[in-house]
Design a protein around this motif. Structure first.
Motif, PDB file in Angstrom:
ATOM      1  N   ILE A  18      12.487  -0.919   4.699  1.00 35.12           N
ATOM      2  CA  ILE A  18      12.125  -0.996   3.276  1.00 35.12           C
ATOM      3  C   ILE A  18      13.188  -0.291   2.459  1.00 35.12           C
ATOM      4  CG2 ILE A  18      10.426  -0.262   1.553  1.00 35.12           C
ATOM      5  CD1 ILE A  18       8.329  -0.428   3.879  1.00 35.12           C
ATOM      6  N   ASP A  19      13.679  -0.982   1.417  1.00 30.07           N
ATOM      7  CA  ASP A  19      14.723  -0.406   0.571  1.00 30.07           C
ATOM      8  C   ASP A  19      14.359  -0.483  -0.906  1.00 30.07           C
ATOM      9  OD1 ASP A  19      14.953  -3.094   0.127  1.00 30.07           O
ATOM     10  OD2 ASP A  19      17.112  -3.186   0.464  1.00 30.07           O
ATOM     11  N   GLN A  20      13.077  -0.546  -1.194  1.00 25.93           N
ATOM     12  CA  GLN A  20      12.617  -0.577  -2.584  1.00 25.93           C
ATOM     13  C   GLN A  20      11.606   0.540  -2.786  1.00 25.93           C
ATOM     14  OE1 GLN A  20      11.240  -4.626  -1.939  1.00 25.93           O
ATOM     15  NE2 GLN A  20       9.204  -4.015  -2.579  1.00 25.93           N
ATOM     16  N   PRO A  21      11.373   0.971  -4.024  1.00 27.76           N
ATOM     17  CA  PRO A  21      10.474   2.098  -4.271  1.00 27.76           C
ATOM     18  C   PRO A  21       9.069   1.846  -3.726  1.00 27.76           C
ATOM     19  CG  PRO A  21      11.664   1.509  -6.271  1.00 27.76           C
ATOM     20  CD  PRO A  21      11.951   0.439  -5.269  1.00 27.76           C
ATOM     21  N   CYS A  22       8.540   2.863  -3.059  1.00 30.14           N
ATOM     22  CA  CYS A  22       7.195   2.738  -2.510  1.00 30.14           C
ATOM     23  C   CYS A  22       6.485   4.086  -2.551  1.00 30.14           C
ATOM     24  CB  CYS A  22       7.237   2.191  -1.090  1.00 30.14           C
ATOM     25  SG  CYS A  22       8.130   3.204   0.079  1.00 30.14           S
ATOM     26  N   ASN A  23       5.171   4.020  -2.473  1.00 30.62           N
ATOM     27  CA  ASN A  23       4.327   5.202  -2.362  1.00 30.62           C
ATOM     28  C   ASN A  23       3.849   5.262  -0.921  1.00 30.62           C
ATOM     29  OD1 ASN A  23       2.622   7.431  -3.301  1.00 30.62           O
ATOM     30  ND2 ASN A  23       0.947   6.014  -2.869  1.00 30.62           N
ATOM     31  N   ILE A  24       4.006   6.410  -0.290  1.00 27.92           N
ATOM     32  CA  ILE A  24       3.526   6.597   1.072  1.00 27.92           C
ATOM     33  C   ILE A  24       2.386   7.604   1.022  1.00 27.92           C
ATOM     34  CG2 ILE A  24       4.120   7.298   3.417  1.00 27.92           C
ATOM     35  CD1 ILE A  24       6.981   6.449   2.834  1.00 27.92           C
ATOM     36  N   ALA A  25       1.158   7.102   1.120  1.00 25.07           N
ATOM     37  CA  ALA A  25      -0.026   7.955   1.111  1.00 25.07           C
ATOM     38  C   ALA A  25      -0.400   8.265   2.552  1.00 25.07           C
ATOM     39  CB  ALA A  25      -1.181   7.259   0.398  1.00 25.07           C
ATOM     40  N   CYS A  26      -0.442   9.545   2.879  1.00 25.41           N
ATOM     41  CA  CYS A  26      -0.754   9.964   4.248  1.00 25.41           C
ATOM     42  C   CYS A  26      -2.021  10.807   4.244  1.00 25.41           C
ATOM     43  CB  CYS A  26       0.384  10.807   4.822  1.00 25.41           C
ATOM     44  SG  CYS A  26       1.961   9.966   4.913  1.00 25.41           S
ATOM     45  N   ARG A  27      -2.917  10.465   5.150  1.00 21.91           N
ATOM     46  CA  ARG A  27      -4.104  11.277   5.356  1.00 21.91           C
ATOM     47  C   ARG A  27      -3.990  11.853   6.762  1.00 21.91           C
ATOM     48  NH1 ARG A  27      -4.806   7.088   2.906  1.00 21.91           N
ATOM     49  NH2 ARG A  27      -5.575   5.824   4.628  1.00 21.91           N
TER      50      ARG A  27
END
Length: 142
Positions: free
Chosen positions: A68-77
């Motif tokens: 992935i080379d585009q802006p993303c949100n990584i939500a980790c629980r």
């Protein structure tokens, strides 16, 4: 008839959900000082983090190793098997490094990993694990 020039369009990223079983391990705790064959010292992650990273590999399917080379949100629980205090930022950095190591992310710099919104640490003695949601962001690039 002339062919039309190819449009420079990015593939639209779908949301990715991953589950990594086992106790989440921060990367920066208990770093080791090792030596190159020439005798130069260097800092390496802890053995526990290296084991965590190796164990994560089989749970990251090939179809999500898309760099992935585009802006993303990584939500980790993070569901930990103990109630010890842990640094959330170190856990997030460990996940970013694991995702980069296995080719899910092209890199973990701020233009790709734009946020970690929704990340939390929980207690689950019976099933420690890390749940990861990677969502695309529509963030204008300067």
């Amino acid at each position: 008839m002339k062919s039309q020039p190819a449009l420079n369009r990015r593939k639209v990223m779908e949301e990715i959900k991953l589950l990594l079983p086992g106790q989440p391990i921060p990367k920066k705790n208990n770093m080791r000082i090792l030596h190159t064959p020439q005798g130069r010292p260097f800092v390496a992650p802890s053995k526990r983090f290296e084991d965590f990273q190796k164990q994560a590999g089989p749970y990251i399917p090939d179809e999500v190793r898309i760099k992935i080379d585009q802006p993303c949100n990584i939500a980790c629980r993070f569901f930990r098997g103990d109630r010890r205090r842990v640094d959330l930022v170190n856990l997030l950095q460990a996940v970013d490094d694991v995702l980069t190591h296995y080719g899910v992310l092209a890199d973990d710099h701020c233009k790709i990993v734009a946020a970690h919104d929704g990340s939390r640490v929980f207690y689950d003695k019976d099933a420690p694990r890390t749940e990861i949601d990677i969502m695309p962001l529509d963030v204008p690039q300067p």
